[in-house]
Design a protein around this motif. Sequence first.
Motif, PDB file in Angstrom:
ATOM      1  N   ARG A 155      -0.815  49.785   4.669  1.00 23.70           N
ATOM      2  CA  ARG A 155      -1.234  48.631   4.805  1.00 23.70           C
ATOM      3  C   ARG A 155      -0.571  47.130   3.798  1.00 23.70           C
ATOM      4  N   ALA A 156      -0.498  47.658   2.482  1.00 22.33           N
ATOM      5  CA  ALA A 156       0.000  46.621   1.608  1.00 22.33           C
ATOM      6  C   ALA A 156       1.567  46.532   1.979  1.00 22.33           C
ATOM      7  N   ALA A 157       2.456  47.563   2.430  1.00 23.79           N
ATOM      8  CA  ALA A 157       3.675  47.475   2.822  1.00 23.79           C
ATOM      9  C   ALA A 157       3.828  46.589   4.116  1.00 23.79           C
ATOM     10  N   ALA A 194      -0.117  51.869  -5.138  1.00 21.85           N
ATOM     11  CA  ALA A 194      -0.804  53.118  -4.478  1.00 21.85           C
ATOM     12  C   ALA A 194       0.185  54.445  -4.337  1.00 21.85           C
ATOM     13  N   ALA A 195       1.238  54.182  -4.347  1.00 22.75           N
ATOM     14  CA  ALA A 195       2.305  55.246  -4.479  1.00 22.75           C
ATOM     15  C   ALA A 195       2.347  56.065  -5.826  1.00 22.75           C
ATOM     16  N   VAL A 203       8.875  57.317  -3.527  1.00 27.30           N
ATOM     17  CA  VAL A 203       8.391  56.215  -2.796  1.00 27.30           C
ATOM     18  C   VAL A 203       8.148  54.862  -3.582  1.00 27.30           C
ATOM     19  N   ALA A 204       7.527  55.203  -4.611  1.00 27.40           N
ATOM     20  CA  ALA A 204       7.023  54.198  -5.688  1.00 27.40           C
ATOM     21  C   ALA A 204       8.247  53.327  -6.128  1.00 27.40           C
ATOM     22  N   LYS A 205       9.332  54.123  -6.289  1.00 32.89           N
ATOM     23  CA  LYS A 205      10.460  53.426  -6.764  1.00 32.89           C
ATOM     24  C   LYS A 205      11.374  52.634  -5.852  1.00 32.89           C
ATOM     25  N   ALA A 206      11.154  52.818  -4.554  1.00 31.35           N
ATOM     26  CA  ALA A 206      11.627  52.159  -3.468  1.00 31.35           C
ATOM     27  C   ALA A 206      11.018  50.841  -3.303  1.00 31.35           C
ATOM     28  N   HIS A 230       3.670  47.645 -13.909  1.00 32.25           N
ATOM     29  CA  HIS A 230       3.584  48.941 -12.951  1.00 32.25           C
ATOM     30  C   HIS A 230       4.503  49.800 -13.251  1.00 32.25           C
ATOM     31  N   ALA A 231       5.849  49.469 -13.441  1.00 27.30           N
ATOM     32  CA  ALA A 231       7.102  50.168 -13.524  1.00 27.30           C
ATOM     33  C   ALA A 231       6.777  51.104 -14.930  1.00 27.30           C
TER      34      ALA A 231
END
Length: 426
Positions: A155-157, A194-195, A203-206, A230-231
């Motif tokens: 949803r966020a994406a 979320a990832a 996926v989070a890194k992408a 976040h990173a």
Amino acid sequence: MDTTRNTVLEAWMAEHGYSSNSLADAVNRALEQLTGRPGGLDGSSVRAWKAGRVTWPKSATRKALEGVSGLPAIALGFVPRGRPSFTPAPPQQEDPDMKRRTLVGGIAAAAAAAAAPGTATRRIGMSDVDRLQKRFAEIIASDHRHGGQLGIEQRAAALADEALNLQNAGSASQRVRSSLYASAAAFRSSAMWAAIDGRRYDVAKAHMREAQALAEMSGDQEIKFRIWSHAGTMYRHMGRPADAFAANDVARNLHLTRRDPLFASLGLARQGAIHGAAQDRTGTRRAFEQAQDAMLRADPADYRPVWMLAFYDQAELDSLALSAHLALGDYSTAEYHAHRCLSALRHHMVRSFAITTTRLAHAQLAQGAPDAATATAMKVPADAATQHARVTRMLQEFGAALRATATGSSSVQTWTEHTATWRMAA
């Protein structure tokens, strides 16, 4: 001299959230970019435009204003010298609705005149950004209830993509375009979080890479802070403290942290959590002392974005301290921060309650209190225990530690029976 108010400019300013002073500041910045010299406008200059005392600003000022608004000066209600201005008809009894429709129609006509011939370009305004932000607030609330879910990430994406699509849906001022990029970056960073929370690190890194690019285009320091912070958390969870320090330092070195102590506090608290993961006791203690001091200096009345207001407070600071001291093996201090966190936790922080409760159970078990630890762990809601990847893993680790340290005890039997009810409910 008789003057006619520039109602078109007034309506445009109201739609885009400009006061006389803020529009003067924006035009001054644009003037400096155009001429190399700071502009000298102030709120009284803009009020003169609105009152109709200045009907055609100087050439450089017009270009700067057109750059800020994305519209030619004529479309903002200004009249070139030598061209007669509109003279209103003698006063009559007027239908207020008709007056409003006439004004709105005039603004629409001006915007259409600014578009390419034969086209009717849609005008994107701050109201469009506000609608996206309201939906973003719903995602933030869902994240605090559930966390880590693929649906929240998606949803966020999707909302980030929607914000980017708006960029190409019509004309917009520089301020609106920057706000859309900042919004898209914020939405993408929520997908990233979320990832991370769901332990989907690739996926989070992408998401992180796209969010960083969008944040740069927006120039928004608040969202840059969020993404790099976040990173740092992501790399800490991945067991890469050197990368975590580097990423978190980018966030902490932004000018924003010198302007707002609350951002400084969050950066320091997350730095303290990384020090804990790196087994640096002195660094952990110093970072949390500085984080607490910065939080106490922060003015709660200052404006801050919705994502910051929704989660960072004393409870979150104690949650990060709990994580750090648990990693250091300082279990009594970890338990102290766990109780502080739970006592201050806001009702909507369901995910945080599950994580903190699980960490408290670990701290109690490590201090030789299996019965108390088991009772604590059983307070974790079933949906978090079975559906939140991070909580599920921590509870599995708790069960393994309980069986290893309290073999044959009633606590092991109680825990085994309790987890069986989760599996049946799943």
